[in-house]
Design a protein around this motif. Structure first.
Motif, mmCIF file in Angstrom:
data_model
loop_
_atom_site.group_PDB
_atom_site.id
_atom_site.type_symbol
_atom_site.label_atom_id
_atom_site.label_comp_id
_atom_site.label_asym_id
_atom_site.label_seq_id
_atom_site.Cartn_x
_atom_site.Cartn_y
_atom_site.Cartn_z
ATOM 1 N N ALA A 30 18.076 47.615 -60.691
ATOM 2 C CA ALA A 30 17.824 48.759 -59.810
ATOM 3 C C ALA A 30 16.629 48.525 -58.892
ATOM 4 N N ALA A 31 15.755 47.595 -59.269
ATOM 5 C CA ALA A 31 14.555 47.357 -58.457
ATOM 6 C C ALA A 31 14.805 46.400 -57.299
ATOM 7 N N VAL A 32 15.987 45.803 -57.261
ATOM 8 C CA VAL A 32 16.291 44.886 -56.149
ATOM 9 C C VAL A 32 16.689 45.729 -54.939
ATOM 10 N N PRO A 33 15.954 45.585 -53.822
ATOM 11 C CA PRO A 33 16.260 46.435 -52.653
ATOM 12 C C PRO A 33 17.576 46.031 -51.974
ATOM 13 N N ASP A 34 18.236 47.020 -51.345
ATOM 14 C CA ASP A 34 19.535 46.771 -50.708
ATOM 15 C C ASP A 34 19.406 46.078 -49.356
ATOM 16 N N ASN A 35 18.314 46.381 -48.654
ATOM 17 C CA ASN A 35 18.234 45.961 -47.256
ATOM 18 C C ASN A 35 17.158 44.933 -46.980
ATOM 19 N N VAL A 36 16.736 44.260 -48.004
ATOM 20 C CA VAL A 36 15.678 43.251 -47.827
ATOM 21 C C VAL A 36 16.302 41.877 -48.044
ATOM 22 N N MET A 37 15.856 40.899 -47.264
ATOM 23 C CA MET A 37 16.378 39.535 -47.424
ATOM 24 C C MET A 37 16.120 39.052 -48.858
ATOM 25 N N LEU A 38 17.191 38.606 -49.505
ATOM 26 C CA LEU A 38 17.079 38.215 -50.919
ATOM 27 C C LEU A 38 16.111 37.054 -51.116
ATOM 28 N N PHE A 39 16.083 36.145 -50.139
ATOM 29 C CA PHE A 39 15.230 34.960 -50.298
ATOM 30 C C PHE A 39 13.857 35.146 -49.644
ATOM 31 N N SER A 40 13.445 36.405 -49.514
ATOM 32 C CA SER A 40 12.091 36.671 -49.009
ATOM 33 C C SER A 40 11.228 37.163 -50.167
ATOM 34 N N LYS A 41 9.951 37.112 -49.984
ATOM 35 C CA LYS A 41 9.041 37.578 -51.036
ATOM 36 C C LYS A 41 9.228 39.065 -51.301
ATOM 37 N N ALA A 42 9.573 39.788 -50.254
ATOM 38 C CA ALA A 42 9.693 41.243 -50.370
ATOM 39 C C ALA A 42 10.804 41.663 -51.346
ATOM 40 N N SER A 43 11.737 40.762 -51.614
ATOM 41 C CA SER A 43 12.840 41.135 -52.518
ATOM 42 C C SER A 43 12.360 41.249 -53.965
ATOM 43 N N LEU A 47 13.247 33.694 -55.288
ATOM 44 C CA LEU A 47 14.347 32.730 -55.467
ATOM 45 C C LEU A 47 14.076 31.416 -54.733
ATOM 46 N N ASP A 48 14.671 30.343 -55.227
ATOM 47 C CA ASP A 48 14.549 29.050 -54.555
ATOM 48 C C ASP A 48 15.938 28.422 -54.378
ATOM 49 N N SER A 49 15.948 27.154 -53.966
ATOM 50 C CA SER A 49 17.230 26.525 -53.613
ATOM 51 C C SER A 49 18.157 26.354 -54.830
ATOM 52 N N LEU A 50 17.575 26.129 -56.012
ATOM 53 C CA LEU A 50 18.415 25.999 -57.202
ATOM 54 C C LEU A 50 19.046 27.354 -57.562
ATOM 55 N N ASP A 51 18.295 28.414 -57.274
ATOM 56 C CA ASP A 51 18.858 29.751 -57.470
ATOM 57 C C ASP A 51 20.030 29.977 -56.516
ATOM 58 N N ALA A 52 19.903 29.450 -55.303
ATOM 59 C CA ALA A 52 20.995 29.601 -54.331
ATOM 60 C C ALA A 52 22.284 29.003 -54.892
ATOM 61 N N LEU A 53 22.162 27.817 -55.502
ATOM 62 C CA LEU A 53 23.349 27.189 -56.103
ATOM 63 C C LEU A 53 23.898 28.038 -57.246
ATOM 64 N N SER A 54 22.994 28.609 -58.020
ATOM 65 C CA SER A 54 23.437 29.459 -59.133
ATOM 66 C C SER A 54 24.166 30.699 -58.625
ATOM 67 N N ILE A 55 23.691 31.257 -57.511
ATOM 68 C CA ILE A 55 24.351 32.437 -56.929
ATOM 69 C C ILE A 55 25.738 32.060 -56.413
ATOM 70 N N ARG A 75 24.894 32.758 -43.884
ATOM 71 C CA ARG A 75 25.449 33.856 -43.097
ATOM 72 C C ARG A 75 25.708 35.098 -43.955
ATOM 73 N N HIS A 76 26.156 34.882 -45.188
ATOM 74 C CA HIS A 76 26.611 36.027 -45.991
ATOM 75 C C HIS A 76 25.645 36.442 -47.094
ATOM 76 N N VAL A 77 24.888 35.495 -47.622
ATOM 77 C CA VAL A 77 23.975 35.866 -48.711
ATOM 78 C C VAL A 77 22.600 36.131 -48.102
ATOM 79 N N THR A 78 22.504 37.256 -47.465
ATOM 80 C CA THR A 78 21.237 37.630 -46.810
ATOM 81 C C THR A 78 20.613 38.792 -47.570
ATOM 82 N N THR A 79 21.219 39.974 -47.386
ATOM 83 C CA THR A 79 20.758 41.136 -48.156
ATOM 84 C C THR A 79 21.892 41.578 -49.081
#
Lengths: 90, 297
Positions: A30-43, A47-55, A75-79
């Motif tokens: 619930a604490a993950v914001p809907d409109n913030v870039m997932l790979f930004s600190k604000a999220s 996350l890092d590049s290995l997390d990207a592969l896991s996603i 393009r698609h895994v932004t927010t």
């Protein structure tokens, strides 16, 4: 219904990201914001590049979505909202 | 002869559901680890407990051994790749490579010495201890943190086939570690591994010569009839029973040695551990150092 308006889908996405990236000890879905870039600190996910592969793996296994290259991922895994709309356009 | 300065057992009891090692590891170390599999979690828990309260020299070597390695990760990767036609999980792929568990143990304990992962088809623990014994005696190392790690595998049939154990044996998991040195000062016990293997007549002769007050422990690899025959040679010697508290895994001999040290903390003695594979036997002897009763040879 567009994915960004589907609260249940967005919660599932957040749960998947937290589970795949093993962030259970650091943040609740619930604490993950809907409109913030997932790979930004604000999220709050840090996350890092290995997390990207896991996603990518999680999207394939849990949602049947196959992202073929890094461009499609960027393009698609932004927010959460944009990812939800990609999975469920209408 | 080498000396055991610290020892720890992590041996979840058989018959229970497998413990959640992630939370156990966090409880024990106070740290949250990501991207590690169950095998690495086991290694960290055991090594941390062995080193707890002990100021390790940063040059302390790590010798880790395992009878079956991380079969479950291998199985998972194989299933994803060839049955699900998917990429393996990146973390699984990374963790399958080389001595990753040793890397995590060294990082956790801030050790910068030699870091070996040892594998041997027969007598896994004894071979690792013999190598450690040589390194200590030749002064190549001054201290070695030696551990045996085995992870439970859901695919028991495959694991038993790989290990060559009887189908009736219940497999489990564990992580048992000891800090060993060549110096006796401050040690809890002396440990000897007989470098040569024995045949059955030679083993019988050895048992007949044992002094009173020695405890005998037998590997689960030995048939019950062989154990009964050996026990009958010396009805005066007590048997160290550990079987009820543990399922089988290949590095179980380390659990037996370490749990003997823990259980005999006040009632000192000597343990003779006998392991076997076919017609070959190997013997280890551990003797607590502050002794009121002496056994062994």
């Amino acid at each position: 219904m567009k994915g960004s308006r589907d609260a249940a889908l967005k919660l599932r996405l957040k749960e998947m990201i937290i589970e795949e990236c093993e962030k259970e000890d650091e943040i609740i879905p619930a604490a993950v914001p809907d409109n913030v870039m997932l790979f930004s600190k604000a999220s709050g996910l840090d996350l890092d590049s290995l997390d990207a592969l896991s996603i990518i793996m999680g999207l394939q296994q849990q949602f049947g979505i196959r992202l073929s290259d890094s461009k499609a991922f960027r393009r698609h895994v932004t927010t959460i909202n944009e990812l939800a709309d990609f999975i469920q356009p209408e | 002869m080498i000396y055991i300065h610290a020892a720890a057992v992590y041996n979840p009891p058989p018959g229970n559901a497998l413990p959640d090692l992630k939370s156990e590891l966090k409880k024990i170390t106070g740290k949250s680890y990501r991207r590690i599999d169950r095998f690495i979690q086991l290694a960290l828990i055991g090594a941390h407990q062995a080193a707890a309260g002990y100021k390790l020299d940063p040059e302390t070597a790590i010798y880790m051994t395992s009878g079956q390695g991380d079969i479950p990760v291998f199985e998972r990767v194989r299933y994803q790749r060839y049955f699900q036609k998917m990429m393996s999980k990146p973390v699984d792929f990374v963790n399958l490579g080389g001595n990753i568990a040793g890397f995590y143990v060294a990082s956790h304990l801030k050790l910068a010495g030699a870091n070996l992962f040892l594998s041997h088809k027969q007598f896994t623990v004894q071979m690792a201890l013999l190598l450690a014994q040589s390194a200590l005696e030749l002064k190549q190392e001054s201290a070695i943190l030696l551990g045996g790690v085995d992870e439970y595998s859901e695919n028991q049939e495959l694991a038993k086939k790989l290990l060559g154990v009887e189908s009736s044996i219940r497999l489990g998991e564990g992580s048992n570690w000891m800090l060993i040195k060549a110096e006796a000062e401050g040690a809890r016990a002396a440990l000897s591994v007989y470098p040569e293997s024995f045949n059955l007549p030679q083993l019988k002769t050895l048992i007949e010569k044992l002094a009173a007050e020695s405890f005998l422990a037998f590997s689960r690899r030995l048939p019950a009839s062989t154990i009964a025959g050996l026990m009958a040679l010396r009805t005066d010697l007590p048997r160290f029973d550990y079987e009820l508290s543990s399922a089988y895994y290949e590095t179980l001999p380390l659990y037996v040695l370490n749990s003997f040290l823990q259980e005999t903390g006040k009632d000192y003695g000597t343990l003779i551990h006998i392991d076997g594979d076919g017609d070959k036997f190997m013997v280890m002897q551990v003797e607590t150092l502050v002794t009121s009763k002496k056994g062994g040879l």
